[in-house]
Scaffold this active site. Structure first.
Site, PDB file in Angstrom:
ATOM      1  CE  LYS A 103      11.014  15.721 -16.263  1.00  0.00           C
ATOM      2  NZ  LYS A 103      11.516  14.854 -17.308  1.00  0.00           N
ATOM      3  CE  LYS A 146       2.994  14.356 -13.657  1.00  0.00           C
ATOM      4  NZ  LYS A 146       4.052  13.560 -13.035  1.00  0.00           N
TER       5      LYS A 146
END
Lengths: 290, 290, 290, 290
Positions: free
Chosen positions: C169, C237
Site C-alpha cells: 500500500k 506521513k
C-alpha cells in the site's frame, strides 16, 4: 576528581586514559572485558558493574556506541547509583529523541545531566585534541569543565538544552559526509576526464586550507576506503539520525538524503570494515569507475 | 615584460595593477570605457583596440566574463595580432568546450596558448593572493610564470592540456557550491530546532579550520546574501558548465545538479545583485524559513 | 455477518454503509460523536465503547487515521473483546513497524488478524470501487472475503505476512506521489516555455491512458491544490513511512526522498486543507512560478 | 499524395509502409542501403539522393535518429529540392535548439515546416497506432493531416511554434523515464522486503489501469532489460535534451536529473543493446540487488 567512565571503545579508552593522566581518579567500566592498554603501567581495575563504577563518583562519563547502548546503561541502574551531586556527562553520538528521553529520565530522578558529544576520530581522542560541544545547566557544566578540558582542545557551550549539543554534533557529521560525496563526485569527474584526482583534491585544499579536507581528500583520491577509522555503518546511522531530526523539524536536506542513500549502497555492497569514505567510492561507481 | 591585459572587470583591474606594480609594462584594454583607478598616479592609457594592445606584447592575458567574451576577443583579431613568440594566457572561467576550441584555434595558427584560471574573489585579486592553476606546454608556461607569480600566492601545474585547468577550476567551484548548500541545509535544521546557526557554523569550522568555511559560514548564518561578491547568475553558469562536463564524461554529479537547480531558483526569485550564497537561502526557504 | 466497524472518517463511513447495504449487521463505533448520514433511513446506533461494538462480532474492521489511532484501539480493549473466532481486518494505512506489532499482539492472544489496506479515495469508497490488498492466514482471509467484496471492486492476496499488504500500500502511494512530482516538473517546464500545461497532461495521458493520470493531471495543470481529497499532511506521513521501510531494508529511494521533502515544504508553507497534489505546486515554485 | 520519406529505421520503415498502404505515393530514402521489407510485394525503389526523393513531392517526412541526422539532411540539399508548396514534416525526436534552427532555416528560404514528433515504440508504428503531436502554421498542418492520420491513432495540435511539439514530446518521455525510476525504486523495496515485485506492479496498475504501466511494470518486475525496444543511450539523449530545455527555461527538474544520471550509469556499465528500462535496474543495484 573521582570519575566513572562507561564505555571503553576506540574513542573511550583514550579519553579515559587522558583523564587519568590529568590526575583524575578514573573508575572504568565496559560491558565486555577489556585490557586497559592506554593507562600506562598501573591501570585501574575494571569495575564489576555500573553501580560499582558510579557509586561515590563526582562525575559519570558515558561514551557508548549508540542510543541502545546508552539506554541500556540507564536501564541497568545508572540513575540509582548516582548521588544528588553526581553529574552524568553523556558524550556518545545519539539521536535527538534518545537525548531527550535521557534528559527526562534524569530530571525525573533529580539527577544532573549534560550532553557533551565530541568532534574527532580516535587519533584526536588519543592526543586529547577533540573538540567538545556541551549543553545543559550552567552549574553542572562548570563542575565537569576540567574533565572536558583534559580530553579536548576546545569546548563550545550550546545552552541549557542537552539535545541541542547532540543535534549540532549530527549536523557536523552531516557536513563531513557532504564533503565526502563532493570529493567522490569531483574525483569521478577528474578521473573520467584523464586528470589525476590527487591534483584536484590538492587544488581544492589550496583554496579551503583545511586539515579535514587534506586528510579525507587524500583518502578519496587514493581510493583508501578501509580499514575503517569511522565505519560506514556508523556513518549511515548518523545520517539516519540527521534525517529523523530533519523530518521532525520539517527541513528538507537533500544532501543528507543522498549521503544516507550512498552509505546504504556502500554497506550493502562493501566489506564490513570499510570507512565511511566509501560513500565517495559509491559516487564514483555510478560513473562506471572501479 | 610587455603584457597586453584584456578585460578590466572586478578581477582583471586588480590583477593588471599587480602586474604593473611588479614592474611589467601593462597595456590594458577593455571592451567598454574604464577608469584605471587601481594603477596609482600614472595609469597607462587604455589601448584603442585589441590589435593595438597585443601587437609587440610578449604575453597577452585575457580575463573575461564568459565563453562568449573570450571567443569575441579571438574573433576580433587577437590571433592575427599575436607574434610567434607571444603567449596567450587565458585566465577566464570558461567551459571545457570553449577551452578546447581556443586551444585548437591557436594551434591552427601556431600561436602559444596556456589556460590559467584563478581561484579567489576580488579581495584576493587585489592583494595578489589568488591561487592559479596553469596548463599548457612547458615552454610557454615557463615564459609566463613570472606574471602568474605577480598575481597570486601559488601556482599549480596541471599538464599539457589547457582545458584540464578549466575543468579543475569548475570542479573547485563545485566544491564551494556544495559547501554552500550544506550550510544552507544545516543552518535550516538548526534554526528550526531553535539553535543559533552561528554556533553551528562556528563548530563546523572548529572542525574544518578553513578560512573559506569561516567566511561563507558567517554569511549564511547571518543571512547576508548580497551585495554579490560572486553573483548567483555566475555561479549558475559555472554549475551549468560542471554539468555539461559531467554529461560529456558520463559522471553523475547529484550535488552539482542540486546546486544548479537551487541557483536557478535563486535567480528566478532573487534580486539581480545577490551573491551565490543565495543558494543557501533557497535551501532554507524549502523549510518555510524567511 | 455481524461486523464491528471501528472508525467512521471520510473513508470508513462509506465503507461501513456499503457493508450494511450488502446485508451485514454493522455495529459502528467512532472515538468522537458522528451522525451516520450514509446509512439511509434507519442507521444503526453508535456503540458506546470498543468492547460493546466488538463483543459477539464475527469480524472487526478498523479504518483509522494512523499508527497511533490503531494502537490506541488495541490498548482500549479490542483484543480482550474479540472471541477466538473473531477476525480483525485492519484496513488503515499504517507503518510496517506498527503492522508487525499488531500482528504480534494478536498472535500473543491467539486472535485472528489480517491486514487489508485499501486503494482509492473517498469517492471510490462511496461507490464500493476500492481495490483491496489483503494478507494474513488463508482461513481468516476466506472468512472475511465477502466483507472485502462488499467494499471494493477487486481483492489481491499477498500471502501470509500481514505487513506485506501495508508495505505494498505504501509503495502504491509512493507511485502516485512520484507521478505528482513528475506532473509538477513537467508542467513547470511547459508553463515557462509558453505551452499550455493542459495540453501537456492530455498528451501524456493519450500515451498512458490512465484515469489516475487523467484526474491528477487535470488538477495539477489547472492548479487545483485544494480542498483536499487526500491531505498533504497525510501524504507526507505516507512518504515518511515509505522512507522508514526503505531505510530498514537498505533501499535508496531518491524519488521518495524528493516527494517527502516537497510535501514538507508544502505543509510548511501551505494551507491546512491542501491536497497532496500541492507537491506539484512546490515543484513549480522552484521555477519561480506562481 | 506524393511523399518523400527520409529515414527508414525501426520506426520510419513501418510509418512509410503505412503511408503506402493508405494509397500515398511514397518515395523512400535512407542514408544507408535498406531492404524495404514492410512494403509488401512491390516496394517502391529507394531514391538515390535526398534531392531525387524530394523533387516534386507535396510533402517530405523526416524520421531520423537525432539532431545531427536531421541537420545533415538539411545540409545535403533538402531545402533546395523542396518546392514552394512542399511541406516538410519533421517527425524526429530532436532538441528544442535544433527544432528552432530548422524552423529558421525553412523560414529563411520560405519553405513550409511543421514539427510532428510521434509517441510510441516500433510496435505502435507498425500498427499505425502512434499518437502524433503537431505544431506549425495551420495551412501546412491542414495539408499534411491525411498523412498523419495514416500513421497514427490520434493527432494533437499544439499551436504555431513547431518547437513546442518537440518540447512536449521530450516532456512525455520524461514522464515515462520517471515511471521507470519509480518502478525500479518500488520493486527494489519489495524485493528486499521479500515481496514478489510482480504482485507490486500488478497492484500499482490495478490502480493506474494504464497499458504503459502494465507493459513496463512487467519488464521491470521480471528484470527484462533487453534486447532494447528503446535503447538506453537514446533515453539518455532525451533526458539530456529535457535538462537542456529545463536549464534554458529555468525549471529545476530533479527527477529528470535523476533519470539522466541513472541512464548514464546504465550506459557506462551495461550492454549496448539494453533497453532504457535499465534505469530501473540501476535503481535496484543501489540496494545491492542483482
Amino acid at each position: 576528581m573521582k570519575v566513572a567512565f562507561l564505555g571503553l571503545g576506540a574513542m573511550g579508552m583514550d579519553m579515559a586514559a587522558n583523564l587519568a593522566k590529568a590526575g583524575h581518579a578514573v573508575v572504568p567500566w565496559n560491558r565486555s572485558r577489556k585490557t586497559l592498554a592506554g593507562f600506562g603501567d598501573a591501570p585501574p581495575p575494571l569495575a564489576g558493574s555500573i553501580a560499582a563504577a558510579v557509586r561515590g563518583a563526582e562525575a559519570v562519563i558515558s561514551m557508548l556506541a549508540d542510543d541502545r547502548a546508552v539506554e541500556a546503561v540507564v536501564a541497568d541502574g545508572l540513575l540509582e547509583a548516582m548521588g544528588p551531586e553526581t553529574v552524568h556527562v553523556s558524550m556518545s553520538s545519539i539521536s535527538v529523541a534518545a537525548a531527550r528521553r535521557l534528559a527526562e529520565a534524569h530530571a525525573h530522578r533529580a539527577r544532573a545531566y549534560v550532553a557533551a558529544p565530541v568532534f574527532g576520530r580516535p587519533d584526536l581522542a588519543a592526543s586529547a585534541k577533540l573538540w567538545i560541544a556541551v549543553a545543559g545547566d550552567d552549574a553542572s557544566i562548570a563542575r565537569v569543565r576540567p574533565l572536558l578540558q583534559a580530553m579536548g582542545r576546545g569546548v563550545t557551550e550550546l545552552g541549557p538544552e542537552p539535545w541541542h549539543a547532540n543535534l549540532v554534533k549530527l549536523g557536523t557529521n552531516f557536513a563531513i559526509a557532504s564533503m565526502l560525496e563532493t570529493f567522490g563526485e569531483g574525483c569521478g569527474l577528474m578521473r573520467r576526464a584523464g586528470i589525476d584526482p590527487k591534483r584536484y583534491v590538492e587544488l581544492v585544499n589550496d583554496l579551503f586550507q583545511s586539515p579535514v579536507y587534506a586528510s579525507y581528500g587524500d583518502m578519496v583520491a587514493e581510493g583508501r576506503y578501509g580499514p575503517a577509522l569511522f565505519r560506514a555503518a556508523l556513518g549511515l546511522k548518523d545520517m539516519r539520525l540527521v534525517l529523523q531530526a530533519a523530518d521532525e523539524f520539517g527541513v528538507p536536506m537533500p544532501i543528507a538524503s543522498l549521503a544516507h542513500d550512498n552509505l546504504m549502497t556502500a554497506v550493502a555492497k562493501g566489506p564490513d570494515d570499510q570507512d565511511w569514505t566509501a560513500l565517495a567510492r559509491v559516487a564514483q561507481e555510478r560513473a562506471g569507475l572501479d
